[in-house]
Design a protein around this motif. Structure first.
Motif, PDB file in Angstrom:
ATOM      1  N   THR A 124       8.295  -2.608   1.753  1.00  0.00           N
ATOM      2  CA  THR A 124       7.640  -3.648   2.566  1.00  0.00           C
ATOM      3  C   THR A 124       7.407  -3.153   3.991  1.00  0.00           C
ATOM      4  OG1 THR A 124       8.589  -5.438   1.269  1.00  0.00           O
ATOM      5  CG2 THR A 124       7.947  -5.974   3.523  1.00  0.00           C
ATOM      6  N   MET A 125       8.447  -2.515   4.550  1.00  0.00           N
ATOM      7  CA  MET A 125       8.287  -2.057   5.932  1.00  0.00           C
ATOM      8  C   MET A 125       7.302  -0.890   6.028  1.00  0.00           C
ATOM      9  SD  MET A 125       9.539  -4.000   8.006  1.00  0.00           S
ATOM     10  CE  MET A 125       8.912  -3.020   9.328  1.00  0.00           C
ATOM     11  N   ILE A 126       7.313  -0.039   5.001  1.00  0.00           N
ATOM     12  CA  ILE A 126       6.349   1.072   4.993  1.00  0.00           C
ATOM     13  C   ILE A 126       4.925   0.516   4.925  1.00  0.00           C
ATOM     14  CG2 ILE A 126       5.469   2.937   3.507  1.00  0.00           C
ATOM     15  CD1 ILE A 126       8.416   3.700   2.968  1.00  0.00           C
ATOM     16  N   ASP A 127       4.722  -0.470   4.066  1.00  0.00           N
ATOM     17  CA  ASP A 127       3.408  -1.109   3.938  1.00  0.00           C
ATOM     18  C   ASP A 127       2.989  -1.740   5.273  1.00  0.00           C
ATOM     19  OD1 ASP A 127       1.124  -1.995   2.666  1.00  0.00           O
ATOM     20  OD2 ASP A 127       2.071  -3.736   1.750  1.00  0.00           O
ATOM     21  N   THR A 128       3.945  -2.404   5.910  1.00  0.00           N
ATOM     22  CA  THR A 128       3.666  -3.056   7.199  1.00  0.00           C
ATOM     23  C   THR A 128       3.327  -2.025   8.269  1.00  0.00           C
ATOM     24  OG1 THR A 128       5.146  -4.870   6.619  1.00  0.00           O
ATOM     25  CG2 THR A 128       4.664  -4.578   8.964  1.00  0.00           C
ATOM     26  N   ALA A 129       4.111  -0.945   8.287  1.00  0.00           N
ATOM     27  CA  ALA A 129       3.879   0.089   9.305  1.00  0.00           C
ATOM     28  C   ALA A 129       2.529   0.776   9.078  1.00  0.00           C
ATOM     29  CB  ALA A 129       5.013   1.113   9.265  1.00  0.00           C
ATOM     30  N   LEU A 130       2.267   1.157   7.820  1.00  0.00           N
ATOM     31  CA  LEU A 130       0.987   1.816   7.519  1.00  0.00           C
ATOM     32  C   LEU A 130      -0.184   0.856   7.742  1.00  0.00           C
ATOM     33  CD1 LEU A 130       1.793   3.805   4.229  1.00  0.00           C
ATOM     34  CD2 LEU A 130       1.415   4.766   6.505  1.00  0.00           C
ATOM     35  N   GLY A 131       0.007  -0.399   7.314  1.00  0.00           N
ATOM     36  CA  GLY A 131      -1.056  -1.396   7.472  1.00  0.00           C
ATOM     37  C   GLY A 131      -1.403  -1.632   8.933  1.00  0.00           C
ATOM     38  N   SER A 132      -0.398  -1.660   9.769  1.00  0.00           N
ATOM     39  CA  SER A 132      -0.647  -1.855  11.203  1.00  0.00           C
ATOM     40  C   SER A 132      -1.404  -0.662  11.773  1.00  0.00           C
ATOM     41  CB  SER A 132       0.672  -2.032  11.960  1.00  0.00           C
ATOM     42  OG  SER A 132       1.354  -3.135  11.452  1.00  0.00           O
ATOM     43  N   LEU A 185      -9.290   4.114   4.246  1.00  0.00           N
ATOM     44  CA  LEU A 185      -8.439   4.720   5.266  1.00  0.00           C
ATOM     45  C   LEU A 185      -7.217   5.316   4.568  1.00  0.00           C
ATOM     46  CD1 LEU A 185      -9.357   1.613   6.643  1.00  0.00           C
ATOM     47  CD2 LEU A 185      -8.729   3.031   8.586  1.00  0.00           C
ATOM     48  N   PHE A 186      -7.039   6.615   4.730  1.00  0.00           N
ATOM     49  CA  PHE A 186      -5.901   7.308   4.113  1.00  0.00           C
ATOM     50  C   PHE A 186      -4.840   7.535   5.191  1.00  0.00           C
ATOM     51  CE2 PHE A 186      -9.662   8.297   1.678  1.00  0.00           C
ATOM     52  CZ  PHE A 186      -9.247   8.241   0.356  1.00  0.00           C
ATOM     53  N   LEU A 187      -3.641   7.072   4.888  1.00  0.00           N
ATOM     54  CA  LEU A 187      -2.566   7.184   5.881  1.00  0.00           C
ATOM     55  C   LEU A 187      -1.328   7.803   5.255  1.00  0.00           C
ATOM     56  CD1 LEU A 187      -4.052   4.142   6.545  1.00  0.00           C
ATOM     57  CD2 LEU A 187      -2.695   4.608   8.587  1.00  0.00           C
ATOM     58  N   SER A 188      -0.452   8.285   6.125  1.00  0.00           N
ATOM     59  CA  SER A 188       0.831   8.781   5.636  1.00  0.00           C
ATOM     60  C   SER A 188       1.912   8.433   6.648  1.00  0.00           C
ATOM     61  CB  SER A 188       0.778  10.294   5.411  1.00  0.00           C
ATOM     62  OG  SER A 188       0.472  10.939   6.617  1.00  0.00           O
ATOM     63  N   CYS A 189       3.140   8.452   6.181  1.00  0.00           N
ATOM     64  CA  CYS A 189       4.250   8.176   7.098  1.00  0.00           C
ATOM     65  C   CYS A 189       5.521   8.841   6.592  1.00  0.00           C
ATOM     66  CB  CYS A 189       4.467   6.674   7.265  1.00  0.00           C
ATOM     67  SG  CYS A 189       5.248   5.879   5.868  1.00  0.00           S
ATOM     68  N   ASN A 190       6.473   8.968   7.485  1.00  0.00           N
ATOM     69  CA  ASN A 190       7.816   9.356   7.064  1.00  0.00           C
ATOM     70  C   ASN A 190       8.820   8.422   7.710  1.00  0.00           C
ATOM     71  OD1 ASN A 190       8.692  10.580   9.683  1.00  0.00           O
ATOM     72  ND2 ASN A 190       7.022  12.006   9.189  1.00  0.00           N
ATOM     73  N   VAL A 191       9.960   8.289   7.047  1.00  0.00           N
ATOM     74  CA  VAL A 191      11.034   7.418   7.546  1.00  0.00           C
ATOM     75  C   VAL A 191      12.246   8.291   7.821  1.00  0.00           C
ATOM     76  CG1 VAL A 191      12.436   5.376   7.053  1.00  0.00           C
ATOM     77  CG2 VAL A 191      10.165   5.588   6.007  1.00  0.00           C
ATOM     78  N   ARG A 192      12.677   8.282   9.059  1.00  0.00           N
ATOM     79  CA  ARG A 192      13.793   9.146   9.447  1.00  0.00           C
ATOM     80  C   ARG A 192      14.876   8.377  10.181  1.00  0.00           C
ATOM     81  NH1 ARG A 192      12.766  14.628   9.197  1.00  0.00           N
ATOM     82  NH2 ARG A 192      10.597  15.148   8.783  1.00  0.00           N
ATOM     83  N   SER A 193      16.054   8.998  10.221  1.00  0.00           N
ATOM     84  CA  SER A 193      17.140   8.432  11.021  1.00  0.00           C
ATOM     85  C   SER A 193      16.803   8.590  12.502  1.00  0.00           C
ATOM     86  CB  SER A 193      18.450   9.146  10.702  1.00  0.00           C
ATOM     87  OG  SER A 193      18.277  10.538  10.905  1.00  0.00           O
ATOM     88  N   VAL A 194      17.536   7.868  13.335  1.00  0.00           N
ATOM     89  CA  VAL A 194      17.264   7.915  14.776  1.00  0.00           C
ATOM     90  C   VAL A 194      17.425   9.336  15.317  1.00  0.00           C
ATOM     91  CG1 VAL A 194      18.112   7.087  17.013  1.00  0.00           C
ATOM     92  CG2 VAL A 194      17.888   5.488  15.105  1.00  0.00           C
ATOM     93  N   ASP A 195      18.419  10.072  14.805  1.00  0.00           N
ATOM     94  CA  ASP A 195      18.614  11.452  15.298  1.00  0.00           C
ATOM     95  C   ASP A 195      17.661  12.437  14.609  1.00  0.00           C
ATOM     96  OD1 ASP A 195      19.632  11.829  12.766  1.00  0.00           O
ATOM     97  OD2 ASP A 195      21.702  12.172  13.389  1.00  0.00           O
ATOM     98  N   TYR A 205      14.526   9.916   5.076  1.00  0.00           N
ATOM     99  CA  TYR A 205      14.817   8.926   4.034  1.00  0.00           C
ATOM    100  C   TYR A 205      13.667   8.794   3.031  1.00  0.00           C
ATOM    101  CZ  TYR A 205      18.770   7.340   6.860  1.00  0.00           C
ATOM    102  OH  TYR A 205      19.944   7.272   7.550  1.00  0.00           O
ATOM    103  N   SER A 206      12.458   8.736   3.536  1.00  0.00           N
ATOM    104  CA  SER A 206      11.307   8.522   2.648  1.00  0.00           C
ATOM    105  C   SER A 206      10.052   9.147   3.238  1.00  0.00           C
ATOM    106  CB  SER A 206      11.005   7.028   2.464  1.00  0.00           C
ATOM    107  OG  SER A 206      12.094   6.333   1.976  1.00  0.00           O
ATOM    108  N   GLU A 207       9.129   9.419   2.338  1.00  0.00           N
ATOM    109  CA  GLU A 207       7.783   9.818   2.755  1.00  0.00           C
ATOM    110  C   GLU A 207       6.820   8.987   1.938  1.00  0.00           C
ATOM    111  OE1 GLU A 207       7.877  14.494   3.943  1.00  0.00           O
ATOM    112  OE2 GLU A 207       8.187  14.008   1.836  1.00  0.00           O
TER     113      GLU A 207
END
Ligand code: PKZ
Length: 240
Positions: free
Chosen positions: A158-166, A208-218, A223-225
């Motif tokens: 859900t958060m990935i969708d929200t982040a990419l959608g934004s 629109l083709f998008l990509s993202c990654n999810v990482r820890s603060v450090d 965590y995810s791509e």
């Protein structure tokens, strides 16, 4: 309603991809019929810190707010009930009133903002319009557990969708997710803070083709791509 707004839609679409200096969308549209009553609702911006935010979360938030000072970055406000101009336009031009049952109208709210402070999705999105990317800071609360101790994969999706959608909405205006692919590489501990970096990779007509990654603060843990395809809605087509 949908068909009678064709002239307005043309200007809507011209403006969705508007260049800097062009008139704002809201001033150029015909008056919008109200489908949702928001009059009795307090319009709190949910993307601001609250006591549930961890030290890491607040620290990162402050760092990004600093980046906003020169105008290169922008914090996106987020409302439970009140809509952004884009979602108002979506309701006006794509949502047929008969699809929304009258008795349910007052209950409508944004999925990711439907929890009390700290229990669900705590997040803020910053956008860099020139670089066509966003950074989402996300702390998943205890109501989002999947496997004990870890965030539910659907909550992460859900958060990935929200982040990419934004991120897609910056150049694309009113967009919808057509495809979302996620590789879950490490489980996310519940109540931890993660950073979702999203970018626009390619724009091809309405796609629109998008990509993202999810990482820890450090940044040490990936965590995810994910990749996503978002489609800019066609004002000539009904969604139903
Ligand atoms: C919403 C507004 C408020 C904004 C507010 C502010 C922003 C705040 C951000 C919050 C972020 C929230 C993020 C949540 C976003 C959701 O949750 S959206 C909900 C989930 N998504 C859906 O329900 C979409 C369901 N699908 C559909 O309605 C339709 O398939 C679509 C996506 C509207 C596309 O339909 P269409 O406009 O008729 O497009 P169509 O002609 O079929 O395809 C256009 C092109 O895309 C290609 N295509 C379409 N689908 C696919 C696919 N799955 N795979 C590959 N190619 C595809 C076609 O092949 C075609 O390619 P070309 O021939 O042009 O090369």
């Amino acid at each position: 309603m949908l068909r009678s707004c064709t002239a307005g839609l043309r200007s809507l679409w011209a403006l969705c991809g508007r260049r800097e200096g062009a008139p704002r969308l809201s001033t150029d549209l015909p008056p919008a019929p109200r489908l949702f009553s928001t009059e009795k609702v307090i319009h709190k911006d949910w993307s601001l810190p609250n006591p549930s935010w961890s030290k890491d979360f607040k620290l990162l938030f402050d760092q990004f707010m600093k980046k906003c000072e020169d105008g290169s970055w922008e914090r996106l406000p987020s409302y439970k009930h009140r809509s952004t101009q884009k979602s108002e336009d979506f309701k006006t031009y794509f949502l047929e009133p008969k699809l929304v049952k009258e008795e349910r109208v007052s209950q409508v709210q944004l999925f990711t903002r439907g929890f009390e402070d700290g229990l669900g999705f705590e997040y803020v999105i910053f956008s860099n319009n020139d670089e066509k990317r966003t950074v989402c800071l996300f702390q998943g609360g205890p109501y989002l557990q999947g496997i004990p101790g870890f965030l539910h994969g659907g909550a992460m999706a859900t958060m990935i969708d929200t982040a990419l959608g934004s991120c897609a909405a910056i150049p694309g205006g009113i967009v919808m997710t057509a495809n979302l692919n996620i590789n879950f590489k490490r489980p996310v501990p519940i109540c931890s803070v993660v950073v979702i970096n999203s970018q626009l990779d390619k724009l091809e007509g309405r796609k629109l083709f998008l990509s993202c990654n999810v990482r820890s603060v450090d940044e040490k843990t990936l965590y995810s791509e994910a990749t996503g395809l978002f489609i800019k809605l066609d004002p000539e087509k009904s969604l139903t």
